[in-house]
Design a protein around this motif. Structure first.
Motif, PDB file in Angstrom:
ATOM      1  N   ARG A  83       0.803  -1.216   0.000  1.00 65.07           N
ATOM      2  CA  ARG A  83       0.000   0.000   0.000  1.00 65.07           C
ATOM      3  C   ARG A  83       0.850   1.286   0.000  1.00 65.07           C
ATOM      4  N   MET A  88      -1.819   4.504  -0.328  1.00 70.81           N
ATOM      5  CA  MET A  88      -3.105   4.318   0.343  1.00 70.81           C
ATOM      6  C   MET A  88      -3.031   4.734   1.809  1.00 70.81           C
ATOM      7  N   MET A 126      -4.772  -0.813  -8.332  1.00 67.99           N
ATOM      8  CA  MET A 126      -4.778  -1.783  -7.235  1.00 67.99           C
ATOM      9  C   MET A 126      -6.027  -2.644  -7.277  1.00 67.99           C
ATOM     10  N   PHE A 128      -8.096  -5.360  -4.729  1.00 74.09           N
ATOM     11  CA  PHE A 128      -8.139  -5.604  -3.289  1.00 74.09           C
ATOM     12  C   PHE A 128      -8.467  -7.052  -2.964  1.00 74.09           C
ATOM     13  N   LYS A 130     -10.970  -8.227  -1.055  1.00 66.70           N
ATOM     14  CA  LYS A 130     -12.381  -8.541  -1.283  1.00 66.70           C
ATOM     15  C   LYS A 130     -12.806  -7.805  -2.552  1.00 66.70           C
ATOM     16  N   ASN A 132     -14.444  -5.416  -4.781  1.00 69.29           N
ATOM     17  CA  ASN A 132     -15.185  -4.221  -4.350  1.00 69.29           C
ATOM     18  C   ASN A 132     -15.716  -3.410  -5.516  1.00 69.29           C
ATOM     19  N   PRO A 133     -16.522  -4.060  -6.387  1.00 73.79           N
ATOM     20  CA  PRO A 133     -17.114  -3.258  -7.463  1.00 73.79           C
ATOM     21  C   PRO A 133     -18.018  -2.190  -6.872  1.00 73.79           C
ATOM     22  N   PHE A 134     -18.157  -1.082  -7.573  1.00 72.82           N
ATOM     23  CA  PHE A 134     -19.053  -0.024  -7.107  1.00 72.82           C
ATOM     24  C   PHE A 134     -20.493  -0.420  -7.403  1.00 72.82           C
ATOM     25  N   PRO A 135     -21.440   0.104  -6.633  1.00 75.58           N
ATOM     26  CA  PRO A 135     -22.849  -0.198  -6.913  1.00 75.58           C
ATOM     27  C   PRO A 135     -23.332   0.524  -8.159  1.00 75.58           C
ATOM     28  N   LYS A 136     -22.750   0.170  -9.281  1.00 75.19           N
ATOM     29  CA  LYS A 136     -23.089   0.774 -10.574  1.00 75.19           C
ATOM     30  C   LYS A 136     -23.140  -0.364 -11.590  1.00 75.19           C
ATOM     31  N   TYR A 144     -15.144   3.917 -14.825  1.00 74.85           N
ATOM     32  CA  TYR A 144     -14.979   4.852 -13.702  1.00 74.85           C
ATOM     33  C   TYR A 144     -13.685   5.666 -13.790  1.00 74.85           C
ATOM     34  N   GLY A 145     -12.566   4.965 -13.947  1.00 80.28           N
ATOM     35  CA  GLY A 145     -11.279   5.651 -13.972  1.00 80.28           C
ATOM     36  C   GLY A 145     -11.157   6.594 -15.158  1.00 80.28           C
ATOM     37  N   LEU A 183     -23.136  -5.876  -9.084  1.00 82.22           N
ATOM     38  CA  LEU A 183     -23.342  -6.735  -7.916  1.00 82.22           C
ATOM     39  C   LEU A 183     -24.088  -8.008  -8.282  1.00 82.22           C
ATOM     40  N   ARG A 197     -11.420  -2.868 -14.225  1.00 83.02           N
ATOM     41  CA  ARG A 197     -11.548  -1.468 -13.822  1.00 83.02           C
ATOM     42  C   ARG A 197     -10.168  -0.837 -13.672  1.00 83.02           C
ATOM     43  N   ALA A 198      -9.255  -1.609 -13.048  1.00 80.56           N
ATOM     44  CA  ALA A 198      -7.905  -1.081 -12.848  1.00 80.56           C
ATOM     45  C   ALA A 198      -7.156  -0.987 -14.178  1.00 80.56           C
TER      46      ALA A 198
ATOM     47  N   TYR B 196     -13.955  -0.505   2.122  1.00 81.43           N
ATOM     48  CA  TYR B 196     -13.282  -1.047   0.928  1.00 81.43           C
ATOM     49  C   TYR B 196     -13.858  -0.465  -0.355  1.00 81.43           C
ATOM     50  N   MET B 197     -15.116   0.009  -0.292  1.00 80.62           N
ATOM     51  CA  MET B 197     -15.714   0.654  -1.458  1.00 80.62           C
ATOM     52  C   MET B 197     -15.016   1.995  -1.723  1.00 80.62           C
ATOM     53  N   MET B 204      -8.363   4.321  -7.638  1.00 78.99           N
ATOM     54  CA  MET B 204      -8.470   4.667  -9.054  1.00 78.99           C
ATOM     55  C   MET B 204      -7.990   6.093  -9.309  1.00 78.99           C
ATOM     56  N   GLU B 312     -28.755  -1.540  -1.956  1.00 75.04           N
ATOM     57  CA  GLU B 312     -27.535  -2.210  -2.376  1.00 75.04           C
ATOM     58  C   GLU B 312     -27.142  -3.214  -1.307  1.00 75.04           C
TER      59      GLU B 312
END
Lengths: 288, 314
Positions: A83, A88, A126, A128, A130, A132-136, A144-145, A183, A197-198, B196-197, B204, B312
């Motif tokens: 990190r 981070m 990065m 992770f 777990k 961790n996709p965004f709620p999209k 996103y990036g 999700l 995504r990365a 983590y979200m 990013m 969600e």
């Protein structure tokens, strides 16, 4: 702390006739760097949480477009070290970096105070532990990036999202449901989405923090296969708990213990003929 | 309680004493369960009783006034010699003051929530939250006089035509009153978005603001929507501020610069008077109360479906 990186580097350049990597950054800047040249080098890196010194004087070279694995028992500082590369820790108050992580070819210090962490994260992605996709939607997750970097041209976004999903081996499964919520994907698919995504912003280094520890064996195998393929596009640094995984996916392995780098070298050598007693004890399962 | 009876295993472990204590424990459990059920039923009973009274008293009202007149007559003058029973002026007053209140509470409340959840250092958050919650403890009658004696005079400097009693001042103050509430509930929702979200977004290369607006707010949307809905319910049901500062004239207008009465203000006004029990004027309270309950119920049901649609699962 002695590093054995030079010998490791010699053995890895034997291929010799690789096509040079052409990275196209968002601003159109092109760069080529020979595989296995230093992409980043930690020099005397220490890291503090308040008064606690979590990393002690680490020296390690990360070679271009190779997979470097960080192994060691829980609490040894391998995730803390990882990190540091994308700053981070800046999100946590009362932390301090000493020493340097030189980043090439530009040759600046990633952890210097006057270096903007956002700039660093734009170039070092990065993934992770777990997923961790965004709620999209799936599409918006990958875009996103690019959107953060101001890309709004629909055709360009679609092209880049498809390319990233293909690189992450998710395109076939996702192409008919790009607008569905991320999700709704399975855990393994979500993790590959996070990789896509990365990748979408073409990072120069991709950091993986135990990327398969929340996944079942089949999903794990897919991610490992993917990481092996990714070494053609991007420099990979991966933290793993699983020594078989390090042996399967990495070119170089660094063993850390109690915040120090004990030994680093060619993965096959580390696992067959470690030079330090502590490394041998760990890989033979005597502690950890 | 309906577990199939298993034969007790024979042997030295099965003493008479153990058997008795088991029976005692089961009996005690049943008593406690019955008590808890009774406590729960009290709330249900009260709700049902209120609805029953509203409906039955309103039924008497609707024997005198047709539903058509109630819904379409543009005048609400039940206490005048020339009595009209059109509820729409009161509904218009209620919706207008509510709208003004939300126009204040939603932007301010959401902004405060984003600041507290995503930007404020720990110490600032810990000292600001109690202050916010203290605002919620100020009696609403104080807010009412604040609207009448401070906010309306200031507004009159900007809008010289503004009457002393108006829905704008009352609505603004009502909005300020529910800001802490909207902020607090929204902030809880945003803070429950997992770390983590956020890390995924920061990794990013996103800034704090980008992370807050693009990941945290959408992720917390169901909770934020719930905060808005609860805010609406509060504004619709708020009584003191509108009674004091909006003027008590039923007035079929959606113009916030006009004086008007809301449903709640009317109920207060009539309840204070000495209307004979059972008169038609007395019955209007229940009809108005029923309409108020239906409006609140509609918003809550809408909120329920809205939050479920956007929920969600992490």
């Amino acid at each position: 702390m002695e590093t054995t990186m030079s010998t490791a580097a010699d053995s890895a350049t034997t291929g010799g006739h690789e096509a040079p990597r052409i990275a196209i950054n968002m601003d159109g800047h092109r760069e080529t760097a020979p595989r296995n040249a230093a992409k980043a080098r930690a020099e005397g890196l220490s890291f503090h949480y308040g008064a606690h010194r979590a990393l002690k004087d680490i020296n390690l070279e990360i070679p271009e477009r190779m997979v470097t694995a960080l192994i060691g028992p829980s609490g040894c500082g391998k995730s803390t070290f990882l990190r540091c590369f994308n700053r981070m820790h800046d999100l946590t108050p009362n932390t301090r970096y000493d020493g340097a992580i030189h980043f090439y070819p530009d040759d600046f210090n990633l952890v210097a105070k006057d270096v903007d962490p956002i700039e660093v994260r734009m170039r070092i992605g990065m993934v992770f532990q777990k997923p961790n996709p965004f709620p999209k939607s799936i599409f918006e997750n990958v875009a996103y990036g690019l959107r953060l970097r101001g890309v709004s041209n629909r055709a360009l976004l679609e092209e880049q999202v498809e390319a990233a999903l293909r690189s992450a081996a998710l395109w076939e499964e996702a192409k008919d449901r790009l607008q569905a919520s991320a999700l709704t994907l399975s855990g393994g698919q979500q993790q590959r989405l996070c990789i896509a995504r990365a990748l979408a912003t073409r990072p120069e280094i991709l950091l993986f923090d135990e990327p398969t520890s929340a996944l079942d064996p089949i999903a794990t195998a897919k991610i490992e296969e993917l990481i092996a393929q990714l070494r053609d596009q991007v420099t990979v640094l991966i933290v793993t708990h699983n020594m078989q995984q390090a042996a399967r996916v990495s070119d170089f392995t660094a063993f850390m213990y109690l915040g120090e780098l004990v030994e680093v070298g060619d993965t096959s050598r580390i696992f067959t003929n470690p030079s330090k007693k502590a490394t041998e004890d760990y890989i033979t399962g005597r502690y950890g | 309680m309906n577990e199939p009876k298993r034969p007790m295993p024979a042997g030295p472990a099965t003493s008479v004493g153990m058997f008795a204590s088991l029976r005692y424990r089961k009996a005690r459990d049943r008593v406690v369960e019955a008590l808890l059920l009774a406590c729960g039923m009290v709330a249900v009973f009260i709700t049902v009783a209120i609805v029953a009274i509203l409906v039955s008293e309103s039924a008497v009202f609707f024997e005198h006034v047709t539903l058509k007149e109630f819904l379409t007559d543009p005048l609400w003058t039940p206490l005048f010699a020339d009595a009209h029973y059109g509820i729409m002026p009161l509904v218009a007053g209620t919706l207008t003051t509510t709208f003004v209140a939300l126009a204040v509470a939603i932007p301010f409340g959401t902004t405060i929530a984003i600041y507290l959840s995503e930007f404020a250092p720990h110490k600032v958050r810990e000292s600001l939250k109690p202050v916010l919650e203290l605002l919620g403890a100020v009696p609403t009658v104080v807010y009412g006089y604040f609207a009448l004696l401070v906010v309306t005079p200031v507004l009159q400097k900007l809008l010289p035509e503004l009457p002393g009693f108006n829905m704008l001042g009352a609505g603004i103050v009502m909005g300020l009153m529910i800001v802490p509430f909207v902020a607090s509930v929204s902030e809880d929702a945003m803070r429950s978005v997992p770390v983590y979200m956020r890390e995924g977004s920061y990794a990013m290369g996103a800034t704090r603001l980008q992370t807050a607006l693009r990941v945290v707010v959408p992720g917390a949307f169901s909770g934020i929507a719930a905060a808005y809905i609860l805010g609406i319910s509060r504004a619709v049901g708020e009584t003191m501020v509108v009674s004091i500062a909006a003027g008590m004239q039923p007035n079929l207008t959606f113009d916030p610069t006009q004086p008007a009465a809301t449903i709640t203000a009317y109920i207060v006004q009539v309840s204070l008077g000495d209307l004979p029990h059972g008169s038609i004027g007395y019955q209007t309270i229940f009809a108005a109360g029923l309409v108020l309950m239906i409006i609140t119920l509609l918003f809550n049901v809408a909120g329920f479906f809205l939050t479920r649609k956007f929920r969600e699962a992490y």
